[in-house]
Motif scaffolding. Structure first.
Motif, PDB file in Angstrom:
ATOM      1  N   GLY A  21       0.780  -1.235   0.000  1.00 44.21           N
ATOM      2  CA  GLY A  21       0.000   0.000   0.000  1.00 44.21           C
ATOM      3  C   GLY A  21       0.809   1.281   0.000  1.00 44.21           C
ATOM      4  O   GLY A  21       0.238   2.364   0.081  1.00 44.21           O
ATOM      5  N   ILE A  22       2.104   1.173  -0.111  1.00 46.24           N
ATOM      6  CA  ILE A  22       2.945   2.365  -0.093  1.00 46.24           C
ATOM      7  C   ILE A  22       2.617   3.268  -1.283  1.00 46.24           C
ATOM      8  O   ILE A  22       2.517   4.485  -1.134  1.00 46.24           O
ATOM      9  CB  ILE A  22       4.435   1.991  -0.088  1.00 46.24           C
ATOM     10  N   CYS A  23       2.419   2.690  -2.438  1.00 45.64           N
ATOM     11  CA  CYS A  23       2.199   3.492  -3.644  1.00 45.64           C
ATOM     12  C   CYS A  23       0.940   4.344  -3.545  1.00 45.64           C
ATOM     13  O   CYS A  23       0.968   5.536  -3.841  1.00 45.64           O
ATOM     14  CB  CYS A  23       2.160   2.613  -4.890  1.00 45.64           C
ATOM     15  N   PHE A  24      -0.168   3.753  -3.084  1.00 39.66           N
ATOM     16  CA  PHE A  24      -1.373   4.581  -3.018  1.00 39.66           C
ATOM     17  C   PHE A  24      -1.399   5.479  -1.806  1.00 39.66           C
ATOM     18  O   PHE A  24      -2.145   6.452  -1.765  1.00 39.66           O
ATOM     19  CB  PHE A  24      -2.675   3.788  -3.194  1.00 39.66           C
ATOM     20  N   ASP A  25      -0.553   5.228  -0.825  1.00 39.93           N
ATOM     21  CA  ASP A  25      -0.378   6.192   0.269  1.00 39.93           C
ATOM     22  C   ASP A  25       0.420   7.403  -0.211  1.00 39.93           C
ATOM     23  O   ASP A  25       0.114   8.534   0.150  1.00 39.93           O
ATOM     24  CB  ASP A  25       0.344   5.560   1.457  1.00 39.93           C
ATOM     25  N   VAL A  26       1.459   7.157  -1.028  1.00 43.07           N
ATOM     26  CA  VAL A  26       2.326   8.231  -1.511  1.00 43.07           C
ATOM     27  C   VAL A  26       1.674   9.022  -2.643  1.00 43.07           C
ATOM     28  O   VAL A  26       1.801  10.238  -2.704  1.00 43.07           O
ATOM     29  CB  VAL A  26       3.683   7.644  -1.983  1.00 43.07           C
ATOM     30  N   PRO A  28      -1.976   8.896  -4.255  1.00 46.27           N
ATOM     31  CA  PRO A  28      -3.328   8.374  -4.449  1.00 46.27           C
ATOM     32  C   PRO A  28      -4.017   8.827  -5.736  1.00 46.27           C
ATOM     33  O   PRO A  28      -5.010   8.220  -6.137  1.00 46.27           O
ATOM     34  CB  PRO A  28      -4.076   8.884  -3.217  1.00 46.27           C
ATOM     35  N   THR A  32      -4.351   3.028  -6.755  1.00 47.15           N
ATOM     36  CA  THR A  32      -5.481   2.672  -5.908  1.00 47.15           C
ATOM     37  C   THR A  32      -5.327   1.205  -5.522  1.00 47.15           C
ATOM     38  O   THR A  32      -4.416   0.528  -5.987  1.00 47.15           O
ATOM     39  CB  THR A  32      -6.815   2.930  -6.635  1.00 47.15           C
ATOM     40  N   SER A  33      -6.220   0.732  -4.676  1.00 47.67           N
ATOM     41  CA  SER A  33      -6.157  -0.682  -4.300  1.00 47.67           C
ATOM     42  C   SER A  33      -7.458  -1.373  -4.692  1.00 47.67           C
ATOM     43  O   SER A  33      -8.515  -0.752  -4.729  1.00 47.67           O
ATOM     44  CB  SER A  33      -5.910  -0.836  -2.805  1.00 47.67           C
ATOM     45  N   LYS A  54       5.809  12.448  -6.940  1.00 53.97           N
ATOM     46  CA  LYS A  54       5.182  11.465  -6.048  1.00 53.97           C
ATOM     47  C   LYS A  54       5.172  10.082  -6.684  1.00 53.97           C
ATOM     48  O   LYS A  54       5.414   9.071  -6.011  1.00 53.97           O
ATOM     49  CB  LYS A  54       3.754  11.888  -5.701  1.00 53.97           C
ATOM     50  N   ALA A  58       6.919   6.702  -5.374  1.00 57.22           N
ATOM     51  CA  ALA A  58       6.191   5.442  -5.159  1.00 57.22           C
ATOM     52  C   ALA A  58       6.910   4.282  -5.841  1.00 57.22           C
ATOM     53  O   ALA A  58       7.022   3.194  -5.270  1.00 57.22           O
ATOM     54  CB  ALA A  58       4.760   5.571  -5.666  1.00 57.22           C
TER      55      ALA A  58
END
Length: 71
Positions: A21-26, A28, A32-33, A54, A58
């Motif tokens: 989930g690092i990518c969608f935290d960094v 968004p 997405t997930s 960003k 990611a």
């Protein structure tokens, strides 16, 4: 001097993603997930120009190296 904008597109390799989930935290706006917590791109993976930094971050933070730039 005129700066010509570049287009950045990214893709997630679903076979490598472990759902950290690092990518969608960094970033968004680009990532997405799904319902199981695995990453995917929003739309076709085109990164808005204001989010290039960003998205690159990611990519570099992905522990499974599941994200890549599309050329």
């Amino acid at each position: 001097m005129r700066v010509i904008p570049t287009t950045l597109k990214v893709a997630v390799d679903a076979t490598k993603c472990d759902g950290y989930g690092i990518c969608f935290d960094v970033c968004p706006s680009v990532f997405t997930s799904d319902e199981w917590g695995y990453a995917s791109t929003v739309g076709d993976g085109t990164v808005p120009e204001e989010d290039h930094d960003k998205a690159i971050r990611a990519i570099s933070l992905c522990p499974e190296q599941a994200i890549r730039e599309i050329t």
